[in-house]
Scaffold this active site. Structure first.
Site, PDB file in Angstrom:
ATOM      1  N   VAL A 180       0.672 -18.583 -20.754  1.00 34.59           N
ATOM      2  CA  VAL A 180      -0.397 -17.542 -21.016  1.00 34.59           C
ATOM      3  C   VAL A 180      -1.055 -17.048 -21.952  1.00 34.59           C
ATOM      4  O   VAL A 180      -0.602 -17.233 -23.010  1.00 34.59           O
ATOM      5  CB  VAL A 180       0.681 -15.993 -19.828  1.00 34.59           C
ATOM      6  N   LYS A 181      -2.033 -17.404 -22.096  1.00 35.81           N
ATOM      7  CA  LYS A 181      -3.555 -16.810 -23.409  1.00 35.81           C
ATOM      8  C   LYS A 181      -3.883 -15.552 -23.772  1.00 35.81           C
ATOM      9  O   LYS A 181      -3.880 -14.361 -22.625  1.00 35.81           O
ATOM     10  CB  LYS A 181      -4.651 -17.734 -22.918  1.00 35.81           C
ATOM     11  N   ILE A 182      -2.779 -14.704 -24.215  1.00 35.88           N
ATOM     12  CA  ILE A 182      -3.686 -13.669 -24.927  1.00 35.88           C
ATOM     13  C   ILE A 182      -4.772 -14.165 -25.981  1.00 35.88           C
ATOM     14  O   ILE A 182      -4.363 -14.881 -27.222  1.00 35.88           O
ATOM     15  CB  ILE A 182      -1.970 -12.816 -25.806  1.00 35.88           C
TER      16      ILE A 182
END
Length: 381
Positions: A139-141
């Site tokens: 998951v990209k943050i």
């Protein structure tokens, strides 16, 4: 042509593709890149998804189902993107297994409009992790200040994280601390650390684009001599910071508990200035245990004509520091540059998301009035 690409993983560089579309999944082109071009990971972003969904009819069947269910544009967007990422995770699963979970990863980004809202970023990350439901997901943050606590919180829950939109050395150090904090919390909560992964996506070419623009405005021989040198210098110093972090007692305690390093990922590696060699952000950033995520054009260029240098990235540290010092002497404000790039990166992804959501609203409305023919390649919505 694959000989040059094979030398990258032999040098410690994992090759990931900076692109994904349902067409790639249907026609098998992603699987062929995995089989033939040593691709062992995939990254996505809102702009990539916007381009894929807008320019293809591969999504029509799922859109028709979503329209019949009266799903709004925001939820439809989440359904479309998680569908593709789940499928890509399955394509990359053998690479994940073969590497012991190091590679074979596929990234999906939280809604970039949440970049400055910590609580909503964490909630969205949890939702994406649950919806995709694959162990090889990232998951990209975004690495905005408000994202730092979200990064730690997600890692603490066992969610693997790709920290994106990194430009600043100072922010990279803060991301490293957020990673360590998150892994310590995960350890204290009883999670197995070997199953939690993270990369820090350090953007490269955009740094040259912004700094070259400023150098051109300054003019003169000294400014001209520094064109095209800032991005590589910035990235090389980031790797120096990575090595320093691995030497700390704090990291060594986590390593003994089973944690894996947060690898550096070179992002934005497509060359934007035609005056520069089209493989420079790959061949000049070879280092042990890094990821280079490339658009397919860059991947093809590396395969076709890249010349891989000898030597170690450590040999470049002194020159890299001198480049940043020389830029400062000319009045190029590094802190301002990297903040402009971070803000611009978030804004561009927000704009892509907003534009796509608007177009999906129109397509959902049109799909609700008639159901397209369902093809043999369709899957459950």
């Amino acid at each position: 042509m694959t000989d040059t690409l094979a030398r990258l993983p032999a040098s410690g560089v994992s090759i990931w593709l900076d692109d994904l579309s349902r067409q790639r999944l249907i026609d098998g082109s992603l699987a062929r890149l995995v089989a033939d071009r040593h691709v062992v990971g995939v990254t996505t972003n809102p702009t990539i998804f916007a381009r894929a969904i807008e320019n293809s009819d591969c999504y029509d069947d799922q859109l028709a189902d979503l329209a019949l269910r009266r799903v709004g544009a925001e939820e439809a967007l989440r359904a479309l993107t998680t569908f593709d990422v789940r499928w890509a995770c399955d394509v990359l699963r053998p690479a994940y297994e073969a590497s012991g979970g190091v590679d074979g990863r596929v990234s999906i980004e939280v809604d970039p409009r949440l970049a400055h809202d910590t609580a909503r970023t964490v909630a969205e990350a949890r939702a994406l992790w649950w919806l995709v439901d694959r162990p090889n997901l990232f998951v990209k943050i975004p690495a905005a200040k408000q994202g730092l606590e979200a990064i730690s919180a997600c890692l603490a829950e066992g969610i693997s994280i790709n920290v994106t939109l990194l430009f600043s050395l100072e922010r990279y150090d803060a991301v490293t601390q957020a990673f360590l904090t998150g892994m310590e919390r995960a350890r204290d909560a009883g999670h197995g650390l070997s199953g939690i992964a993270s990369v820090a996506s350090f953007f490269v070419s955009r740094v040259d684009t912004e700094i070259d623009r400023r150098l051109d405005r300054l003019g003169g021989e000294k400014a001209a001599a520094l064109r095209g040198r800032a991005a590589l210098a910035n990235a090389r110093i980031a790797y120096e910071h990575y090595e320093q972090a691995l030497a700390t007692d704090r990291w060594k305690r986590l390593e003994q508990a089973g944690a894996r390093p947060q690898r550096l990922l070179w992002a934005s590696t497509g060359v934007k200035d035609p005056a520069y060699e089209d493989t420079r952000y790959v061949v000049d950033l070879i280092a042990p245990d890094v990821v280079n995520t490339m658009p397919e054009a860059t991947l093809d260029a590396v395969a076709d004509h890249a010349a891989l240098p000898a030597g170690h990235i450590r040999d470049t540290y002194g020159e890299a520091h001198q480049v940043l010092d020389d830029l400062a002497d000319l009045g190029v404000d590094y802190a301002e540059v990297v903040q402009v790039l971070e803000d611009d990166g978030v804004e561009k992804f927000e704009a892509s998301w907003d534009d796509l959501a608007g177009k999906l609203t129109t397509r959902l409305s049109a799909s609700g009035s008639g159901r397209p023919h369902r093809t043999a390649d369709s899957r459950e919505a």
